[in-house]
Design a protein around this motif. Structure first.
Motif, PDB file in Angstrom:
ATOM      1  N   LEU A  11      10.319   4.337  -5.906  1.00 30.54           N
ATOM      2  CA  LEU A  11       9.248   3.999  -7.054  1.00 30.54           C
ATOM      3  C   LEU A  11       9.764   2.529  -7.944  1.00 30.54           C
ATOM      4  O   LEU A  11       8.825   2.229  -8.721  1.00 30.54           O
ATOM      5  CB  LEU A  11       8.692   5.107  -7.810  1.00 30.54           C
ATOM      6  N   TYR A  12      11.019   2.308  -7.858  1.00 32.06           N
ATOM      7  CA  TYR A  12      11.562   1.627  -9.055  1.00 32.06           C
ATOM      8  C   TYR A  12      10.683   0.111  -8.981  1.00 32.06           C
ATOM      9  O   TYR A  12      10.409  -0.342 -10.002  1.00 32.06           O
ATOM     10  CB  TYR A  12      13.144   1.226  -8.968  1.00 32.06           C
ATOM     11  N   PRO A  13      10.299  -0.356  -7.757  1.00 34.71           N
ATOM     12  CA  PRO A  13       9.893  -1.782  -7.839  1.00 34.71           C
ATOM     13  C   PRO A  13       8.328  -1.656  -8.696  1.00 34.71           C
ATOM     14  O   PRO A  13       7.617  -2.923  -9.268  1.00 34.71           O
ATOM     15  CB  PRO A  13       9.172  -1.901  -6.511  1.00 34.71           C
ATOM     16  N   VAL A  14       7.745  -0.475  -9.066  1.00 31.22           N
ATOM     17  CA  VAL A  14       6.677  -0.591 -10.170  1.00 31.22           C
ATOM     18  C   VAL A  14       6.855  -0.768 -11.530  1.00 31.22           C
ATOM     19  O   VAL A  14       6.125  -1.157 -12.221  1.00 31.22           O
ATOM     20  CB  VAL A  14       5.907   0.899 -10.032  1.00 31.22           C
ATOM     21  N   GLN A  34       0.845  -1.279   0.014  1.00 29.56           N
ATOM     22  CA  GLN A  34      -0.007  -0.122   0.029  1.00 29.56           C
ATOM     23  C   GLN A  34       0.829   1.334   0.017  1.00 29.56           C
ATOM     24  O   GLN A  34       0.700   2.009  -0.617  1.00 29.56           O
ATOM     25  CB  GLN A  34      -0.822  -0.040   1.469  1.00 29.56           C
ATOM     26  N   GLN A  35       1.902   1.447   0.700  1.00 29.34           N
ATOM     27  CA  GLN A  35       2.795   2.458   0.991  1.00 29.34           C
ATOM     28  C   GLN A  35       3.472   2.640  -0.600  1.00 29.34           C
ATOM     29  O   GLN A  35       3.508   3.773  -1.164  1.00 29.34           O
ATOM     30  CB  GLN A  35       4.011   2.107   1.728  1.00 29.34           C
ATOM     31  N   LEU A  36       3.652   1.485  -1.565  1.00 36.88           N
ATOM     32  CA  LEU A  36       4.210   1.702  -2.857  1.00 36.88           C
ATOM     33  C   LEU A  36       3.180   2.226  -3.589  1.00 36.88           C
ATOM     34  O   LEU A  36       3.527   3.357  -4.322  1.00 36.88           O
ATOM     35  CB  LEU A  36       4.729   0.609  -3.334  1.00 36.88           C
ATOM     36  N   THR A  37       2.091   1.862  -3.644  1.00 37.57           N
ATOM     37  CA  THR A  37       0.928   2.500  -4.542  1.00 37.57           C
ATOM     38  C   THR A  37       0.610   3.814  -4.290  1.00 37.57           C
ATOM     39  O   THR A  37       0.368   4.840  -4.968  1.00 37.57           O
ATOM     40  CB  THR A  37      -0.332   1.696  -4.576  1.00 37.57           C
ATOM     41  N   LEU A  56       3.402   6.109  -5.459  1.00 36.35           N
ATOM     42  CA  LEU A  56       3.288   6.399  -7.046  1.00 36.35           C
ATOM     43  C   LEU A  56       2.047   7.454  -7.106  1.00 36.35           C
ATOM     44  O   LEU A  56       2.354   8.243  -7.951  1.00 36.35           O
ATOM     45  CB  LEU A  56       2.910   4.855  -7.473  1.00 36.35           C
ATOM     46  N   ARG A  57       1.096   7.215  -6.775  1.00 32.31           N
ATOM     47  CA  ARG A  57      -0.128   8.292  -6.820  1.00 32.31           C
ATOM     48  C   ARG A  57       0.335   9.604  -6.166  1.00 32.31           C
ATOM     49  O   ARG A  57       0.055  10.591  -6.965  1.00 32.31           O
ATOM     50  CB  ARG A  57      -1.242   7.745  -6.030  1.00 32.31           C
ATOM     51  N   ALA A  58       0.967   9.648  -5.131  1.00 32.56           N
ATOM     52  CA  ALA A  58       1.389  10.957  -4.571  1.00 32.56           C
ATOM     53  C   ALA A  58       2.520  11.520  -5.581  1.00 32.56           C
ATOM     54  O   ALA A  58       2.355  13.006  -5.951  1.00 32.56           O
ATOM     55  CB  ALA A  58       2.060  11.011  -3.342  1.00 32.56           C
ATOM     56  N   TYR A  59       3.133  10.627  -6.266  1.00 28.35           N
ATOM     57  CA  TYR A  59       4.199  11.460  -7.002  1.00 28.35           C
ATOM     58  C   TYR A  59       3.532  11.816  -8.582  1.00 28.35           C
ATOM     59  O   TYR A  59       3.816  12.843  -9.132  1.00 28.35           O
ATOM     60  CB  TYR A  59       5.315  10.089  -7.729  1.00 28.35           C
ATOM     61  N   VAL A  60       2.640  10.818  -9.085  1.00 29.72           N
ATOM     62  CA  VAL A  60       2.026  11.375 -10.307  1.00 29.72           C
ATOM     63  C   VAL A  60       0.993  12.420 -10.018  1.00 29.72           C
ATOM     64  O   VAL A  60       0.853  13.380 -10.876  1.00 29.72           O
ATOM     65  CB  VAL A  60       1.370  10.378 -10.843  1.00 29.72           C
ATOM     66  N   PHE A  61       0.227  12.580  -8.832  1.00 30.87           N
ATOM     67  CA  PHE A  61      -0.792  13.566  -8.461  1.00 30.87           C
ATOM     68  C   PHE A  61      -0.355  14.311  -7.247  1.00 30.87           C
ATOM     69  O   PHE A  61      -1.053  13.947  -6.213  1.00 30.87           O
ATOM     70  CB  PHE A  61      -1.937  12.748  -8.396  1.00 30.87           C
ATOM     71  N   PRO A  62       0.594  15.074  -7.254  1.00 37.28           N
ATOM     72  CA  PRO A  62       1.274  15.625  -6.226  1.00 37.28           C
ATOM     73  C   PRO A  62       0.244  16.622  -5.359  1.00 37.28           C
ATOM     74  O   PRO A  62       0.430  16.573  -4.227  1.00 37.28           O
ATOM     75  CB  PRO A  62       2.166  16.404  -6.777  1.00 37.28           C
TER      76      PRO A  62
END
Ligand SMILES: C[S@@+](CC[C@H](N)C(=O)[O-])C[C@H]1O[C@@H](n2cnc3c(N)ncnc32)[C@H](O)[C@@H]1O
Length: 455
Positions: A336-339, A299-302, A305-311
């Motif tokens: 974020l590399y694991p994505v 959940q932390q990873l997702t 990812l969302r916080a990075y794309v939609f700051p």
């Protein structure tokens, strides 16, 4: 470019020498998103086996009633006499009698469906050559599609891998050398014809092949027109603003594939190592860690990812037209590399589609938003998959609204549906309608109407 006649068929594009790929297409002027850069009819086409008998073998249009060719005992179907006549003249008369035996042969039956369609396409390509068109090998008219086909770069093929071809009825004198010349240019110049992104056939479009190189972050993409009575047509369309002097490239595979799979595929089918900006970046990332299966870490990873794309949170209306996602991709923080790990995308897509089909709408909307963040990073701007996914998200929010099976308040669900529809329309409008009638743009309009009726 070596061949001024080919160049005269393309407006605003020049071919320049390129050390790795012979020639590359360069924009001679700027193009806005949605501009059709090149429009070409198929030189040859074959339907995938699952579409045979449902679509016309000439124009690939899906119609209720098809005429079948009595000569080959119902192996070819047509929407009308126009397609039957022109297909007969172009190729069918040469394979009509032998085709039934060919498709029943063990050699054909043993092939996987995808290779079966290539065996048919290769047969069609050889059948449509006639003695006048063999001359291009010795330097014939340079602007005919056949001549352009023979000017294409051969791929990395060995003749032992060639699929069987249907024996020709009357002209079994096509020299083996010529069949080899066709086959060697076949795999790396073979487009999947799709309707709303579903594959319906394979086709050869020589001029498009002659002009456009591959990039894993392309600025143009093909789409297909299906018109009753005409052979399918391909439009190469600008996905975003293309500046004068920029190389114009399409993607020969799904850009969402991981680095290693893309490189292997491009090497095996096209015979080159991709050195595009994205591949150069990914080749330096080294080992990509796999995403954790611990629910909390996952959940932390997702979230990250969302916080990075939609700051500043997710506001689809604001996100439309943003073209800086590709820069964001190259500045992606290491956590974020694991994505980018190969299992991340398939597992996320599976969670999204299972949850939306099972009616677990909140799970689907959550996974779908993460998927959108991933797509915005990985796909070029306005890539059709982004539009199709946002349409799926609109349908999911709408279903959650209608069913009442959601913890999200109704007002928010209807607003969400509206957001995703606006987003889907903006992206899908760039390529415009393609393939069969109906399709995603019409679905966007239908759902928008339903939403308006509620308000
Ligand atoms: C469809 S053709 C593209 C047109 C080609 N550049 C030409 O001059 O005819 C495909 C072939 O071009 C070459 N090619 C395309 N994209 C490339 C790239 N990004 N890097 C290196 N070679 C490429 C490969 O040889 C490939 O099999």
């Amino acid at each position: 470019m070596e061949d001024p006649e080919v160049l005269s068929l393309t407006r605003g594009i020049r071919l320049e020498p390129d050390v790795y790929s012979r020639n590359k297409a360069v924009a001679s002027c700027s193009f806005s998103p949605g501009t059709v850069l090149l429009s070409v009819p198929a030189w040859c086409m074959a339907l995938v086996p699952s579409e045979k008998g449902h679509r016309c073998d000439g124009c690939a249009v899906r119609v209720g009633e098809l005429l079948n060719c009595s000569g080959c005992r119902g192996n070819y179907w047509y929407c009308g006499t126009k397609c039957q006549r022109s297909d007969w003249k172009a190729r069918h008369k040469h394979i009509c009698r032998s085709y039934p035996g060919f498709v029943q042969s063990d050699a054909y039956q043993r092939l996987p469906p995808d290779v079966q369609v290539d065996a048919t396409l290769l047969s069609h390509s050889v059948a449509r050559l006639d003695t006048n068109e063999i001359s291009p090998l010795e330097g014939g008219r340079s602007s005919s599609p056949t001549s352009v086909f023979f000017s294409l770069l051969p791929g990395p093929v060995s003749m032992s891998a060639a699929p069987p071809i249907c024996p020709l009825n009357s002209r079994n004198l096509i020299p083996a050398k010529l069949v080899h010349e066709v086959y060697s240019r076949f795999g790396n110049n073979n487009f999947v014809i799709h309707s709303h992104l579903n594959p319906i056939g394979h086709g050869v479009f020589p001029l498009a092949s002659r002009v456009f190189n591959h990039s894993c972050s392309p600025n143009a993409a093909p789409k297909y027109h299906l018109v009753p009575g005409e052979v399918p047509r391909m439009d190469i369309t600008a996905l975003r603003e293309i500046r004068e002097g920029e190389e114009i490239a399409i993607c020969y595979l799904d850009p969402a594939l991981p680095f290693q799979s893309r490189q292997e595929h491009l090497q095996a089918i096209y015979g080159f190592t991709c050195r595009c900006t994205r591949c150069s970046f990914e080749s330096q990332l080294g080992h990509i860690p796999s995403p954790s299966h611990d629910p909390h870490e996952s959940q932390q990873l997702t979230r990250a990812l969302r916080a990075y794309v939609f700051p500043s949170g997710f506001h689809p209306g604001q996100a439309i037209g943003r073209s800086d996602y590709s820069d964001a991709y190259y500045r992606m923080p290491e956590n974020l590399y694991p994505v980018l790990y190969q299992s991340f995308l398939p597992e996320l897509s599976e969670t999204f589609s299972r949850a939306s089909h099972e009616g677990s709408y909140d799970v689907a909307l959550d996974a779908g938003l993460t998927l959108l963040a991933f797509y915005l990073l990985i796909y070029p701007p306005n890539y059709p998959q982004i539009g199709l996914h946002t349409l799926e998200m609109a349908k999911t929010a709408w279903n959650a609204f209608i069913s009442g099976d959601s913890v999200i308040p109704e007002a928010q669900l209807s607003q969400m549906t509206q957001w995703y529809l606006t987003y889907a329309r903006a992206v899908l409008d760039v390529l415009g309608p393609e393939g069969d009638e109906g399709g995603p743009l019409e679905e966007v309009e239908t759902l928008s109407r339903l939403l308006r009726e509620l308000q």
